[in-house]
Every structure is written in structure tokens, then in C-alpha cells.
Design a protein around this motif. Structure first.
Motif, PDB file in Angstrom:
ATOM      1  N   GLY A  18       0.836  -1.190   0.000  1.00 43.95           N
ATOM      2  CA  GLY A  18       0.000   0.000   0.000  1.00 43.95           C
ATOM      3  C   GLY A  18       0.872   1.242   0.000  1.00 43.95           C
ATOM      4  O   GLY A  18       1.870   1.311   0.722  1.00 43.95           O
ATOM      5  N   ILE A  19       0.493   2.236  -0.818  1.00 46.23           N
ATOM      6  CA  ILE A  19       1.260   3.479  -0.937  1.00 46.23           C
ATOM      7  C   ILE A  19       0.302   4.650  -0.771  1.00 46.23           C
ATOM      8  O   ILE A  19      -0.766   4.684  -1.393  1.00 46.23           O
ATOM      9  CB  ILE A  19       1.961   3.577  -2.305  1.00 46.23           C
ATOM     10  CG1 ILE A  19       2.898   2.385  -2.524  1.00 46.23           C
ATOM     11  CG2 ILE A  19       2.720   4.886  -2.427  1.00 46.23           C
ATOM     12  CD1 ILE A  19       3.435   2.280  -3.938  1.00 46.23           C
ATOM     13  N   ASP A  20       0.694   5.612   0.053  1.00 50.74           N
ATOM     14  CA  ASP A  20      -0.120   6.801   0.314  1.00 50.74           C
ATOM     15  C   ASP A  20       0.722   8.034  -0.002  1.00 50.74           C
ATOM     16  O   ASP A  20       1.752   8.261   0.639  1.00 50.74           O
ATOM     17  CB  ASP A  20      -0.571   6.805   1.778  1.00 50.74           C
ATOM     18  CG  ASP A  20      -1.501   7.963   2.108  1.00 50.74           C
ATOM     19  OD1 ASP A  20      -2.135   8.505   1.191  1.00 50.74           O
ATOM     20  OD2 ASP A  20      -1.585   8.324   3.298  1.00 50.74           O
ATOM     21  N   ILE A  21       0.286   8.826  -0.995  1.00 50.13           N
ATOM     22  CA  ILE A  21       1.081   9.947  -1.482  1.00 50.13           C
ATOM     23  C   ILE A  21       0.325  11.252  -1.266  1.00 50.13           C
ATOM     24  O   ILE A  21      -0.803  11.421  -1.762  1.00 50.13           O
ATOM     25  CB  ILE A  21       1.410   9.792  -2.977  1.00 50.13           C
ATOM     26  CG1 ILE A  21       2.206   8.504  -3.221  1.00 50.13           C
ATOM     27  CG2 ILE A  21       2.187  11.002  -3.483  1.00 50.13           C
ATOM     28  CD1 ILE A  21       2.371   8.158  -4.686  1.00 50.13           C
ATOM     29  N   MET A  26       4.961  10.927   2.097  1.00 48.11           N
ATOM     30  CA  MET A  26       4.680   9.689   1.379  1.00 48.11           C
ATOM     31  C   MET A  26       4.866   8.539   2.357  1.00 48.11           C
ATOM     32  O   MET A  26       5.800   8.543   3.153  1.00 48.11           O
ATOM     33  CB  MET A  26       5.634   9.487   0.199  1.00 48.11           C
ATOM     34  CG  MET A  26       5.588  10.546  -0.870  1.00 48.11           C
ATOM     35  SD  MET A  26       6.833  10.172  -2.145  1.00 48.11           S
ATOM     36  CE  MET A  26       6.516  11.477  -3.317  1.00 48.11           C
ATOM     37  N   ALA A  27       3.972   7.559   2.289  1.00 51.16           N
ATOM     38  CA  ALA A  27       4.078   6.393   3.158  1.00 51.16           C
ATOM     39  C   ALA A  27       3.868   5.133   2.332  1.00 51.16           C
ATOM     40  O   ALA A  27       3.171   5.149   1.313  1.00 51.16           O
ATOM     41  CB  ALA A  27       3.046   6.469   4.282  1.00 51.16           C
ATOM     42  N   ARG A  42       7.752   5.958   6.155  1.00 50.25           N
ATOM     43  CA  ARG A  42       7.255   7.208   5.577  1.00 50.25           C
ATOM     44  C   ARG A  42       8.383   8.220   5.478  1.00 50.25           C
ATOM     45  O   ARG A  42       9.343   8.173   6.250  1.00 50.25           O
ATOM     46  CB  ARG A  42       6.088   7.760   6.388  1.00 50.25           C
ATOM     47  CG  ARG A  42       6.363   8.052   7.844  1.00 50.25           C
ATOM     48  CD  ARG A  42       5.075   8.455   8.561  1.00 50.25           C
ATOM     49  NE  ARG A  42       4.092   7.392   8.539  1.00 50.25           N
ATOM     50  CZ  ARG A  42       2.795   7.565   8.380  1.00 50.25           C
ATOM     51  NH1 ARG A  42       2.307   8.783   8.222  1.00 50.25           N
ATOM     52  NH2 ARG A  42       1.962   6.543   8.368  1.00 50.25           N
ATOM     53  N   ILE A  43       8.236   9.114   4.499  1.00 56.69           N
ATOM     54  CA  ILE A  43       9.237  10.156   4.274  1.00 56.69           C
ATOM     55  C   ILE A  43       8.513  11.448   3.920  1.00 56.69           C
ATOM     56  O   ILE A  43       7.359  11.418   3.466  1.00 56.69           O
ATOM     57  CB  ILE A  43      10.204   9.790   3.125  1.00 56.69           C
ATOM     58  CG1 ILE A  43       9.430   9.578   1.826  1.00 56.69           C
ATOM     59  CG2 ILE A  43      11.048   8.584   3.482  1.00 56.69           C
ATOM     60  CD1 ILE A  43      10.309   9.405   0.592  1.00 56.69           C
ATOM     61  N   ALA A  56      12.394   9.698  -4.899  1.00 53.62           N
ATOM     62  CA  ALA A  56      12.161   9.524  -3.461  1.00 53.62           C
ATOM     63  C   ALA A  56      11.145   8.420  -3.211  1.00 53.62           C
ATOM     64  O   ALA A  56      11.300   7.600  -2.294  1.00 53.62           O
ATOM     65  CB  ALA A  56      11.686  10.837  -2.851  1.00 53.62           C
ATOM     66  N   LEU A  57      10.091   8.384  -4.031  1.00 53.57           N
ATOM     67  CA  LEU A  57       9.090   7.323  -3.883  1.00 53.57           C
ATOM     68  C   LEU A  57       9.698   5.957  -4.172  1.00 53.57           C
ATOM     69  O   LEU A  57       9.430   4.980  -3.457  1.00 53.57           O
ATOM     70  CB  LEU A  57       7.911   7.590  -4.821  1.00 53.57           C
ATOM     71  CG  LEU A  57       6.815   6.522  -4.825  1.00 53.57           C
ATOM     72  CD1 LEU A  57       6.166   6.389  -3.462  1.00 53.57           C
ATOM     73  CD2 LEU A  57       5.764   6.837  -5.891  1.00 53.57           C
ATOM     74  N   ALA A  58      10.519   5.870  -5.202  1.00 54.08           N
ATOM     75  CA  ALA A  58      11.160   4.594  -5.543  1.00 54.08           C
ATOM     76  C   ALA A  58      12.029   4.092  -4.398  1.00 54.08           C
ATOM     77  O   ALA A  58      12.041   2.896  -4.075  1.00 54.08           O
ATOM     78  CB  ALA A  58      11.989   4.759  -6.813  1.00 54.08           C
ATOM     79  N   GLU A  59      12.769   4.993  -3.768  1.00 57.12           N
ATOM     80  CA  GLU A  59      13.599   4.600  -2.630  1.00 57.12           C
ATOM     81  C   GLU A  59      12.737   4.112  -1.471  1.00 57.12           C
ATOM     82  O   GLU A  59      13.067   3.125  -0.802  1.00 57.12           O
ATOM     83  CB  GLU A  59      14.473   5.769  -2.191  1.00 57.12           C
ATOM     84  CG  GLU A  59      15.445   5.409  -1.091  1.00 57.12           C
ATOM     85  CD  GLU A  59      16.450   6.501  -0.816  1.00 57.12           C
ATOM     86  OE1 GLU A  59      17.292   6.302   0.079  1.00 57.12           O
ATOM     87  OE2 GLU A  59      16.406   7.545  -1.504  1.00 57.12           O
TER      88      GLU A  59
END
Length: 313
Positions: A18-21, A26-27, A42-43, A56-59
Motif C-alpha cells: 500500500g502506498i499513500d502519497i 509519502m508512506a 514514511r518520508i 524519493a518514492l522509488a527509494e
């Protein structure tokens, strides 16, 4: 760093990603079929162009996956979006305009289903799945924060609309002579109920004009009885209630769950919202409209995971 998973990566038939942007953070999480989060990171959402944001999302994805290969991926993103083509143009992520998020994420995770949804829909779905709406047949979920997002769940499925952008309650017009909204319209719910707009309105009325303050300070002052803060929260609550009742009479539902940073104000927000809902909901089939606080700290992330599970059903 994120990248396509190697052939040696373990395939776990019991988990999804699951990805929350959002514009602030981003989590990502590995989630089981029962809604249990196994791993979560999360970042902050970085500034920059499309590739800097995606890097950043890929990392983040690589970090949360480790050696696990989920069987599906669900993504909740700030909108608007084009669900059919997997494109996103979040208002609060200026680097992404018609960004092919689904295709780019699929390049990272391999040949598994990747489902995209509006973050408000995912919030509603998460609360419906394991939170405050888990006993409801149909539910309206609302996030009140820097903006006002929403989602509707009916019979266990999010109500998406033609483009996947249904239930944009924050942009329901509740005042024909109201303030200009970031969407280009006037008098939207968001112009009265979002945290930054309430703070700005309070300062125009003379509240803490020389200070750098936010909605948390405004809500604390309202709880302490500050007249301007109380009045501004009442204005926001009235607008929010008008949007809630308009949605309820359109879709025919009686359960509403509200979360987000502004909702942490507690009774300062919920008491006037409930009072205004009672005043505005006069038709018999919405007379018992209930408004409850969210129960989950990560409803959007869980809702994104639920989108992933639903692709396998």
C-alpha cells in the motif's frame, strides 16, 4: 534504492503493498489480508521536478519491500487523477502533471496488479475496512487538513465515478458569493473548513495577527473560548455540514467519519458540525445522520492496501 525486484526476491502470497502519497508526506506499507501492517515507512514529500519526486518514492518502495514481493499494489494519491490511464496531477505536488504513476510503479514492482485511487477514497476505504465505519453498509469519509478530501464506500467498494474523482466534497459549492478557491470556483467547502483557510480568516478578524500560527493553535484557542477562534470554527463546521448533508441526500447514506489534522481539534470541530448537520438534515432518510471521528492513524495507507486486495478478488 528502489528498483525492479530481483528474481531471487521472495514471493509472498499473503501480502500487498500500500502506498499513500500526499503533498506533505509519502508512506508505504506491506499489509496482510486482514489489514495488519507488517512493515511501514514514511518520508517527507520532496520538492523538485517529476523525476526527483519519483526517485524519493522509488527509494521508499525499495525500503519497505525488502526481500518481499507483494502480489498486488494499491496507490492512494492526492488528486485530481486519471484512473483509467494511471496518471496523476496532484494540486499539492507541482512536479507531477499527468505523471504516469501506475506505469512507473509497475516498473519497480514487476508484473502484478497496480490500482490507483484518490487519497480521500483510500481514507474512506481504510476506515470502512478496519476503522470507525467497519459496521456501516455505506459511509462517507472526510479528511480535513490543508485541504478537504473525501470518499464514499458503498457495499465495500469505493464510489469512483467516470474518472475516479468522485466525492470531491471539498469542492462542493456552499456559498455562491463566497471566497475564491484554489480550484478556480468560489465558496467551496474547502475555503471555509480547511486548516489554512480558517487560520487566514481568523487573522483577518484580528486573531494573533503578528504571529506565525496554524490550525492547532486556532483550535486550542477555540477550546479556551476565544471568540474569534470559536466563530471561525463554527463557520468551517457549517460549510462542512452543508457538504455532508448535500452528499448524504444525493447518495442516501447515514454514516460519516471525519479524520485529518483539523479533526484532531475534537469537540471544537465535531460539536458544531453535529449541530449544523442536525439543523440541515431535515429529510427523513438522513434524519439519523451520524458523524464520528476517525479511528485510524493510517487509514489512507490501509485503504490503498485494500484497493490492492480488491484487484485479486
Amino acid at each position: 534504492m528502489g528498483g525492479t525486484l530481483s528474481d531471487e526476491a521472495a514471493v509472498d502470497q499473503g501480502t500487498v503493498l500500500g502506498i499513500d502519497i500526499g503533498g506533505t508526506k509519502m508512506a508505504a506499507a506491506i499489509v496482510g489480508a486482514d489489514g495488519r501492517i507488517l512493515t511501514e515507512h514514511r518520508i517527507p514529500t520532496p520538492p523538485g521536478d517529476a523525476e526527483q519526486v519519483f526517485a524519493a518514492l522509488a527509494e521508499l518502495i525499495g525500503r519497505v519491500e525488502g526481500d518481499v514481493r507483494p502480489v498486488a499494489v494499491g496507490i492512494g494519491s492526492a488528486g485530481p487523477l486519471d484512473q483509467r490511464h494511471g496518471l496523476v496531477s496532484p494540486v499539492n505536488i507541482t512536479g507531477w502533471r499527468n505523471f504516469p504513476l501506475v506505469d512507473r510503479v509497475r516498473e519497480l514492482v514487476g508484473d502484478v496488479p497496480v490500482e490507483l485511487g484518490v487519497d480521500g477514497h483510500c481514507f474512506a476505504l481504510g476506515e470502512f475496512w478496519t476503522g470507525a465505519g467497519r459496521n456501516a453498509d455505506a459511509m462517507l469519509g472526510i479528511v480535513v487538513s490543508t485541504g478537504v478530501g473525501a470518499g464514499i464506500v458503498v457495499d465495500g467498494r469505493p464510489l469512483l465515478g467516470q474518472s475516479g474523482n468522485a466525492a470531491h466534497l471539498g469542492h462542493v459549492v456552499v456559498d455562491l458569493d463566497g471566497e475564491a478557491c484554489a480550484c478556480g470556483s468560489y465558496g467551496c467547502v474547502e475555503t471555509y473548513a480547511s486548516g489554512p483557510r480558517m487560520v487566514a480568516r481568523a487573522q483577518r478578524r484580528g486573531w494573533r495577527t503578528s504571529e506565525s500560527v496554524d490550525a492547532a493553535v486556532l483550535s486550542a484557542d477555540a477550546a479556551a473560548g476565544d471568540e474569534i477562534a470559536v466563530a471561525v470554527f463554527d463557520d468551517g463546521a457549517q460549510a462542512l455540514a452543508a457538504g455532508i448533508v448535500a452528499t448524504a441526500v444525493t447518495v442516501d447514506l447515514t454514516s460519516v467519519v471525519i479524520g485529518g489534522g483539523v479533526a484532531k481539534a475534537g469537540p471544537v470541530l465535531f460539536d458544531p458540525v453535529q449541530r449544523w448537520v442536525k439543523r440541515l438534515a431535515q429529510l427523513p432518510f438522513v434524519a439519523d445522520l451520524s458523524v464520528e471521528p476517525a479511528q485510524l492513524a493510517n487509514a489512507g495507507l490501509l485503504g490503498a492496501a485494500r484497493l490492492a486486495w480488491d484487484t485479486l478478488a
